[in-house]
Design an enzyme around this catalytic site. Sequence first.
Site, mmCIF file in Angstrom:
data_model
loop_
_atom_site.group_PDB
_atom_site.id
_atom_site.type_symbol
_atom_site.label_atom_id
_atom_site.label_comp_id
_atom_site.label_asym_id
_atom_site.label_seq_id
_atom_site.Cartn_x
_atom_site.Cartn_y
_atom_site.Cartn_z
ATOM 1 C CD GLU A 98 -3.090 -0.668 0.103
ATOM 2 O OE1 GLU A 98 -3.117 0.481 -0.378
ATOM 3 O OE2 GLU A 98 -3.861 -1.560 -0.270
ATOM 4 C CD GLU A 124 4.148 -21.438 11.447
ATOM 5 O OE1 GLU A 124 4.088 -21.545 12.688
ATOM 6 O OE2 GLU A 124 3.240 -20.952 10.760
#
Length: 301
Positions: A84, A115
């Site tokens: 953004e 992960e």
Amino acid sequence: MEDLKSIRTEQRNPETMHIDELSTLDMVRLINREDHRVAEAVAHVCPQIAQAVDIIAAHLHGGGRLVYCGCGTSGRLGILDAVECPPTYSTPPEMVVGLIAGGYPAIFKAVEGAEDNRDLGREDLTGISFCKNDVLVGIAASGRTPYVLGAMAYAKELGAPVIGVTCCPGSQIDTLADIGIAPTPGPEVVTGSTRMKSGTAQKMVLNMLSTGAMIRLGKVYGNLMVDVKPSNEKLIRRCVTIVREATGESEEAAVAALEKCHYACKPAIVMLLRGVDENTAKRLLSQADGRVALALRAVID
């Protein structure tokens, strides 16, 4: 294997023990009441957020990058914040980067085991040539994710600032970080579903980190996003609105000024408020390090 009951984000919420027996309206009201706790939790860590903002802004000003690193929901939140920044503040795409364990496919679908790989965090940083001029923000609700810990350890080896964003104070990530940001919104409505309150808390923190840094870099005048990138019709229209709001000028005057500077709001605002041409406006902004407020007060040679 660590006992999950010892992790704050994995504990059961006594307020929601019978949520499955409630009416739908009472269910969503209960979720909403729990969400109210998130903003309060973030308020308690504002001093740490402010410290981090100043460090990030200084490194970005010096040509460094802001790099988010996380897994699952946390990784996706970092990517969301990163992508953004270019349309909102006209930053180059490489200035704010989001990394997620498992790479691009993990944005849309969980990549099993990624992960848990500590070395993968280091590898992903070396893959983008991470260096001491950059800032790493490690994000993990539980504060214990190996991928993030591996990335943080590597960043510290290089001498780069390391910030931790978790919902577990005193966790491994919180203590490893130079600045630990650990809001504690309490146990989740659905036990262990950290995409809910923990995810909201992390999103609020990341909003503050990037927005605060961009304000410090002069990309906001008043509360107007004066470095917005005019990449579509909505944003072109926003440019006109921003210039009108900042100057009090007519639609015609705002559009005329913007057209002279390829719809860059900053020089258009300075042109109209100082009564100068495009080149002078750009020179004043350059001398003011891109800050509109300073350019408006500058003496014209």
